[in-house]
Scaffold this motif. Structure first.
Motif, PDB file in Angstrom:
ATOM      1  N   SER A 166      36.662  67.708  16.522  1.00 21.22           N
ATOM      2  CA  SER A 166      37.195  66.596  17.322  1.00 21.22           C
ATOM      3  C   SER A 166      36.635  65.268  16.833  1.00 21.22           C
ATOM      4  N   GLN A 172      43.116  66.935  22.865  1.00 19.34           N
ATOM      5  CA  GLN A 172      42.724  68.251  23.369  1.00 19.34           C
ATOM      6  C   GLN A 172      43.021  68.346  24.871  1.00 19.34           C
ATOM      7  N   ASP A 181      44.548  68.165  18.189  1.00 22.10           N
ATOM      8  CA  ASP A 181      43.241  68.762  18.499  1.00 22.10           C
ATOM      9  C   ASP A 181      43.449  69.977  19.395  1.00 22.10           C
TER      10      ASP A 181
HETATM   11 MG   LIG Z   1      36.868  69.753  19.959  1.00 20.37          MG
END
Ligand SMILES: [Mg+2]
Ligand SMILES: Nc1ncnc2c1ncn2[C@@H]1O[C@H](COP(=O)(O)OP(=O)(O)O)[C@@H](O)[C@H]1O
Lengths: 223, 314
Positions: free
Chosen positions: A42, A86, A162
């Motif tokens: 990330s 994410q 992500d």
């Molecule tokens: Mg991550």
């Protein structure tokens, strides 16, 4: 399209999240970024859309050195880079249409064109019937697809995703991977961060593996 | 490297300035509708704040008006033992007129003085008995120019007047004028400092209330910046929202002020003025009202602007 040269990144608390990253992703490539949780996937993506600045090193996006980019230019970098976060980052009090439209509104598109384009993209994702729902009424897979739609509705040069298949069922994963591949075929360079081994294994694309902030495999296309 | 097909991009239908403004406006209106509670809170705060400030302004405007009325009554009277001959009157008049600060002059003959006296004592004939024009003095009533009606300059004027020969006695509202002017000066200082203090408090409170509105939309601000919105693009709807809040707040405040005024304030003036005819409190003049309105808009705008600084730092 994406070049990193001797990039280091430490967070304020002296955690070195990335060290000595050298990476080259060509235009039109589709690569996976993998590694266990906490490896720095990330963090690396955040560097690419200007959410973080590296402690050291150079980053070139589309031929432009983004390290020296003044704050006022960051928005123009981000218009070239579609990001699937994410945690989706969908606005709960806006409809699916409005959420996806944001990317185009920012570009100054007219309302009619936005409507057409968003409908078109949502239809590709099989979500056109949910166009007026709010995100909270959607399943996880549907939310993920809305986030995806928002990232690629303006046909960005680069798409960063992500963990796009996070904890989704088999069918949703395939669907999302299909959408990303489609965007790649239409010309976007795609980077997918994922620790989903099965997904990566089925794909036969370059895999960049991170471990404790180091690239251990796949840093360059010519390996 | 996989081959990359040339990218097909849709024609960009960029909106003109009008379209953009339209977008920001509708965005602002939608925001207000979607966050009605915080907006009502903000508008309420703004209007209350402006109401207090404009009430103060109303008091101030009226005090100034009363001061003007009172100081018009500041008049210096020069008394003479005997009636003046036209010749004497002429020379005296020109001497007095050449004094710095003299406004209008009016000669009151003994006969006129008697008439006035009689008029004032109407119905009390017993008191008038034996009063003839002869025992009343002739006089020159001197209206002073506005800037000479107060305190020290009044005193200086009277001193200069006293040097002119032929005047038996000079009278002027010495003590009460001075006291009243002192009081008004004091009121001005109190009013202005109170006003400044209030204004500061108001700006602080409004900025914090607006901060609340913006805080509730932190996510949105962050996301907009992530999809490539420029700073200006993100701020604009909020600034317009601030302007709308400010405008709504000040209109509301002016409405409240008007009803307060019409309800009971307008005849509350009886307590502070002499002349029953002029006793009514006046409402704020148009210039002040538009000032209040613009102030409200500025307040909303600045509130939004300063609050945004906290959240947009990329
Ligand atoms: Mg991550
Ligand atoms: N905001 C942050 N502040 C401090 N440390 C962080 C922050 N974000 C991530 N980290 C640390 O950096 C490392 C890499 O995190 P991350 O990039 O999120 O890994 P991944 O996405 O591969 O799971 C981890 O050790 C994590 O604890």
């Amino acid at each position: 399209m994406i070049q990193l040269h001797n990039v280091f990144l430490s967070y304020q608390n002296d955690v070195t999240a990335l060290s000595n990253i050298n990476l080259n992703v060509a235009k039109g490539e589709f690569v996976f970024l993998t590694g266990i949780s906490g490896a720095g996937k990330s963090t690396l993506l955040k560097l690419l859309y200007g959410a973080l600045k590296p402690s050291r090193g150079q980053i070139l996006i589309d031929g432009e050195n983004i390290i020296r980019l003044p704050a006022s230019q960051i928005p123009f970098l981000r218009r070239k880079v579609g990001v699937v976060f994410q945690d989706f980052k969908l606005l709960p009090n806006r409809t699916v249409l409005e959420n996806v439209a944001l990317t185009l509104e920012v570009l100054g598109w007219g309302k009619k064109d936005i409507g057409k384009k968003v409908y078109h993209v949502l239809k590709q994702m099989g979500l056109e019937h949910k166009i007026n729902s709010t995100p909270l009424r959607l399943s996880g897979g549907e939310q993920q697809r809305v986030a995806l739609a928002r990232a690629l509705v303006n046909d960005p040069k680069i798409i960063l995703a992500d963990e796009p298949t996070g904890n989704l069922d088999e069918e949703s994963r395939e669907q999302i991977l299909g959408i990303l591949k489609g965007a790649n075929i239409r010309g976007s360079t795609v980077v997918v961060a994922s620790h989903d081994k099965k997904l990566i294994g089925n794909c036969h694309r370059r895999v960049i593996t991170l471990d404790k902030g180091h690239i251990v495999e796949g840093s360059d296309a010519a390996k | 490297m996989p081959p990359s097909k040339p990218q097909k991009r849709p024609k960009l239908s960029r909106e003109g300035f009008g379209g953009q403004l339209n977008y920001f406006l509708s965005r602002a209106v939608t925001n207000i509708r979607q966050n009605l509670f915080v907006n009502v809170l903000t508008i309420g705060t703004i209007s209350l704040a402006i109401l207090i400030v404009s009430l103060l302004l109303l008091v101030f405007v009226n005090l100034e008006r009363v001061t003007d009325q009172w100081s018009e009554r500041v008049q210096v009277t020069a008394y003479f033992d005997n009636e003046l001959t036209p010749q004497e009157l002429h020379t005296l008049k020109s001497k007095i007129l050449s004094l710095n600060g003299t406004g209008k002059l009016e000669y009151v003959t003994k006969a006129v003085a008697l008439q006035r006296f009689q008029a004032r004592m109407k119905g009390q004939d017993a008191l008038l008995e034996g009063v003839t024009a002869d025992i009343l003095p002739a006089s020159l009533e001197i209206q002073l120019k506005k800037e000479n009606r107060t305190g020290d300059s009044l005193k200086a004027y009277v001193d200069r007047l006293a040097k002119i020969q032929g005047i038996a006695e000079i009278q002027y509202g010495d003590d009460w004028v001075r006291r009243f002017n002192k009081f008004m000066d004091f009121m001005r200082v109190v009013g202005i400092s109170l006003g400044c203090f209030l204004l500061l408090a108001v700006v602080f409170i409004v900025a914090n209330t607006i901060k609340l509105t913006i805080y509730s939309r932190k996510e949105e601000l962050e996301l907009l910046s992530l999809v490539g919105a420029t700073r200006c693009f993100i701020k604009m709807p909020f600034l317009i929202e601030g302007i709308i809040q400010g405008a709504a707040g000040s209109i509301l405040a002016i409405a409240m002020l008007s009803s307060l005024y019409l309800g009971f304030l307008h005849n509350a003036g009886n307590f502070i003025s002499f002349n029953p005819g002029e006793a009514d409190l006046v409402f704020l003049p148009l210039s002040h009202l538009s000032g209040v309105f613009c102030g409200g808009i500025l307040l909303g705008f600045m509130g939004s602007l300063t609050s945004l600084k906290r959240f947009i730092n990329f």
